[in-house]
Scaffold this active site. Structure first.
Site, PDB file in Angstrom:
ATOM      1  N   GLU A   8       4.936  15.849   3.112  1.00  0.00           N
ATOM      2  CA  GLU A   8       4.170  14.991   2.872  1.00  0.00           C
ATOM      3  C   GLU A   8       3.314  15.167   1.901  1.00  0.00           C
ATOM      4  O   GLU A   8       2.061  16.536   1.857  1.00  0.00           O
ATOM      5  CB  GLU A   8       3.052  14.297   3.876  1.00  0.00           C
ATOM      6  CG  GLU A   8       3.614  13.888   5.329  1.00  0.00           C
ATOM      7  CD  GLU A   8       4.147  12.493   5.143  1.00  0.00           C
ATOM      8  OE1 GLU A   8       3.232  11.688   4.231  1.00  0.00           O
ATOM      9  OE2 GLU A   8       4.868  11.865   5.671  1.00  0.00           O
ATOM     10  N   HIS A  44       7.373  12.630   1.092  1.00  0.00           N
ATOM     11  CA  HIS A  44       6.693  10.794   1.381  1.00  0.00           C
ATOM     12  C   HIS A  44       5.114  11.205   0.827  1.00  0.00           C
ATOM     13  O   HIS A  44       4.733  13.006   0.233  1.00  0.00           O
ATOM     14  CB  HIS A  44       6.241  10.923   2.676  1.00  0.00           C
ATOM     15  CG  HIS A  44       7.575  10.416   3.668  1.00  0.00           C
ATOM     16  ND1 HIS A  44       7.324   9.153   3.778  1.00  0.00           N
ATOM     17  CD2 HIS A  44       8.286  10.658   3.915  1.00  0.00           C
ATOM     18  CE1 HIS A  44       9.007   8.412   4.922  1.00  0.00           C
ATOM     19  NE2 HIS A  44       9.127   9.524   4.658  1.00  0.00           N
ATOM     20  N   GLU A  82       4.088   5.040  -1.635  1.00  0.00           N
ATOM     21  CA  GLU A  82       3.700   6.552  -1.984  1.00  0.00           C
ATOM     22  C   GLU A  82       4.401   7.203  -3.172  1.00  0.00           C
ATOM     23  O   GLU A  82       5.446   7.993  -3.387  1.00  0.00           O
ATOM     24  CB  GLU A  82       3.855   7.553  -0.934  1.00  0.00           C
ATOM     25  CG  GLU A  82       3.792   6.916  -0.016  1.00  0.00           C
ATOM     26  CD  GLU A  82       4.764   7.386   1.416  1.00  0.00           C
ATOM     27  OE1 GLU A  82       5.457   7.943   1.859  1.00  0.00           O
ATOM     28  OE2 GLU A  82       4.305   7.003   2.762  1.00  0.00           O
ATOM     29  N   ARG A  88       4.422  -0.487   2.050  1.00  0.00           N
ATOM     30  CA  ARG A  88       5.345   0.111   2.200  1.00  0.00           C
ATOM     31  C   ARG A  88       6.589   0.141   2.592  1.00  0.00           C
ATOM     32  O   ARG A  88       7.345   0.970   2.409  1.00  0.00           O
ATOM     33  CB  ARG A  88       4.355   0.750   3.177  1.00  0.00           C
ATOM     34  CG  ARG A  88       5.216   1.517   4.980  1.00  0.00           C
ATOM     35  CD  ARG A  88       3.981   1.831   5.568  1.00  0.00           C
ATOM     36  NE  ARG A  88       4.388   2.830   6.595  1.00  0.00           N
ATOM     37  CZ  ARG A  88       4.135   3.898   6.949  1.00  0.00           C
ATOM     38  NH1 ARG A  88       3.869   5.335   5.788  1.00  0.00           N
ATOM     39  NH2 ARG A  88       4.951   4.871   8.266  1.00  0.00           N
ATOM     40  N   HIS A 132       8.811   5.026   1.786  1.00  0.00           N
ATOM     41  CA  HIS A 132       7.535   4.938   1.074  1.00  0.00           C
ATOM     42  C   HIS A 132       7.618   4.017   0.083  1.00  0.00           C
ATOM     43  O   HIS A 132       7.175   4.826  -0.948  1.00  0.00           O
ATOM     44  CB  HIS A 132       6.894   4.792   2.262  1.00  0.00           C
ATOM     45  CG  HIS A 132       7.283   5.154   4.098  1.00  0.00           C
ATOM     46  ND1 HIS A 132       6.175   6.249   3.982  1.00  0.00           N
ATOM     47  CD2 HIS A 132       7.625   4.148   4.576  1.00  0.00           C
ATOM     48  CE1 HIS A 132       6.952   5.916   5.591  1.00  0.00           C
ATOM     49  NE2 HIS A 132       7.441   4.710   5.700  1.00  0.00           N
ATOM     50  N   ALA A 133       7.602   2.414  -0.388  1.00  0.00           N
ATOM     51  CA  ALA A 133       7.319   2.077  -1.844  1.00  0.00           C
ATOM     52  C   ALA A 133       6.039   2.169  -2.370  1.00  0.00           C
ATOM     53  O   ALA A 133       6.369   2.724  -3.259  1.00  0.00           O
ATOM     54  CB  ALA A 133       6.841   0.240  -1.287  1.00  0.00           C
TER      55      ALA A 133
HETATM   56  O1  PAY Z   1       7.060  12.392  10.253  1.00  0.00           O
HETATM   57  O2  PAY Z   1       6.526  11.582  11.462  1.00  0.00           O
HETATM   58  C1  PAY Z   1       6.355  11.296  10.790  1.00  0.00           C
HETATM   59  C2  PAY Z   1       6.580  11.114   9.574  1.00  0.00           C
HETATM   60  C3  PAY Z   1       4.510  10.661   9.232  1.00  0.00           C
HETATM   61  C4  PAY Z   1       4.645   9.563   8.395  1.00  0.00           C
HETATM   62  C5  PAY Z   1       5.086   8.698   9.001  1.00  0.00           C
HETATM   63  O3  PAY Z   1       4.105   7.634   9.312  1.00  0.00           O
HETATM   64  O4  PAY Z   1       6.274   7.745   8.679  1.00  0.00           O
HETATM   65  C6  PAY Z   1       3.189   9.406   7.222  1.00  0.00           C
HETATM   66  C7  PAY Z   1       2.613   8.881   6.408  1.00  0.00           C
HETATM   67  C8  PAY Z   1       3.572   8.960   6.124  1.00  0.00           C
HETATM   68  O5  PAY Z   1       3.709   9.128   4.819  1.00  0.00           O
HETATM   69  O6  PAY Z   1       4.166   7.147   5.636  1.00  0.00           O
HETATM   70  C9  PAY Z   1       1.739   9.200   5.734  1.00  0.00           C
HETATM   71  C10 PAY Z   1       0.698   8.449   5.084  1.00  0.00           C
HETATM   72  C11 PAY Z   1      -0.368   8.419   4.642  1.00  0.00           C
HETATM   73  C12 PAY Z   1       0.539   6.525   5.655  1.00  0.00           C
HETATM   74  O7  PAY Z   1       1.356   5.461   5.157  1.00  0.00           O
HETATM   75  O8  PAY Z   1      -0.156   6.608   6.779  1.00  0.00           O
HETATM   76 ZN    ZN Z   2       5.753   7.621   3.950  1.00  0.00          ZN
END
Ligand code: PAY
Ligand code: ZN
Length: 262
Positions: free
Chosen positions: A223, A149, A24, A79, A21-22
């Site tokens: 995370e 992430h 992060e 993102r 994700h961009a």
């Molecule tokens: O393994 O369930 C998973 C992935 C969870 C991540 C996702 O949504 O891809 C969690 C989010 C992320 O790192 O992209 C958390 C962050 C804070 C967000 O953008 O919600």
């Molecule tokens: Zn992410």
């Protein structure tokens, strides 16, 4: 990107990526830190030396490079990828919804304008296709998949696309708890570990679930810091401590993998 490896052996290996994700940014910082640390402690740190003697580590430092570039030039909160397809004026798909694992069934959107757009089909995004191809091609040697992430301070493992427990649930949890304890030992940063669906939210099409279902048992999503005070805009002063503590967790997982080759 073309790559040649001249080697006299086929070592078991770990694959780690950063920057799916961009926005992060602490994630991409960590891969860079990891490489620096691996190269500078090989030969002096006994664990790193033994790890790199026995295993290969593949590091993909910036998975979503077009998105990352876009966060520097246009939109810090971007993102997704930056692909464009006729039929919609919106750009990109969520690379962590674009893997072929319960694709687009839960926690993902089929709307191209959504931040969690799953793409028009699994692996529609070139970045995802290339990583999936690499992992498929190296399936027999890959023993661990680690993806970095931010934010939330979680150490997640399969599944996210379902509430079912992974076949290796108890071992994955035990290793995640050990890694979280190692991380916390440095500055007291608290992590929660558990399966994605129950620990953060159900989300299909993620890389960790896909790698796990392909047969890569030790599949983890970090995370990193923080828990929301700064979120994606983690201050510069936290880059180094975050990388240092995360190193301990990654090394803990790697040590377990090394001792439990399958
Ligand atoms: O393994 O369930 C998973 C992935 C969870 C991540 C996702 O949504 O891809 C969690 C989010 C992320 O790192 O992209 C958390 C962050 C804070 C967000 O953008 O919600
Ligand atoms: Zn992410």
């Amino acid at each position: 990107t073309h790559l040649m490896k001249l080697s006299d052996s086929t070592k078991p290996a770990i694959f780690m990526d950063c920057g799916i994700h961009a926005r992060e940014w602490i994630s991409t910082a960590f891969c860079q830190w990891f490489v620096k640390e691996a190269l500078s402690t090989y030969g002096s740190d006994s664990q790193m030396t033994s790890l790199l003697d026995q295993m290969d580590v593949f590091v993909l430092p910036v998975f979503n490079i077009d998105g990352y570039d876009f966060t520097h030039k246009s939109n810090r909160m971007w993102r997704k990828t930056r692909s464009k397809r006729s039929g919609s004026s919106c750009y990109g798909a969520d690379p962590n919804r674009n893997f072929n694992a319960g694709w687009c069934t839960v926690g993902a959107s089929s709307n191209p304008c959504s931040d969690t757009f799953c793409g028009h089909q699994p692996e529609s995004e070139i970045e995802v296709k290339n990583v999936a191809d690499f992992i498929r091609r190296n399936k027999s040697i890959l023993k661990a998949y680690i993806t970095i992430h931010s934010y939330s301070q979680l150490l997640l493992f399969p599944y996210s696309y379902s509430f079912s427990l992974a076949a290796d649930h108890s071992e994955l949890l035990k290793v995640a708890d050990g890694a979280s304890a190692a991380l916390r030992s440095l500055y007291g940063t608290r992590y929660t570990s558990g399966p994605g669906a129950a620990t953060i939210y159900p989300a299909a099409g993620g890389s960790d679930d896909w790698a796990y279902d392909l047969g890569v048992k030790y599949s983890y999503t970090f995370e990193l810091r923080d828990t929301g005070r700064y979120g994606f805009l983690l201050p510069e002063s936290q880059i180094e401590p975050t990388c240092e503590e995360t190193m301990l967790a990654v090394k803990y997982i790697a040590a377990h993998v090394q001792k439990n080759l399958y």
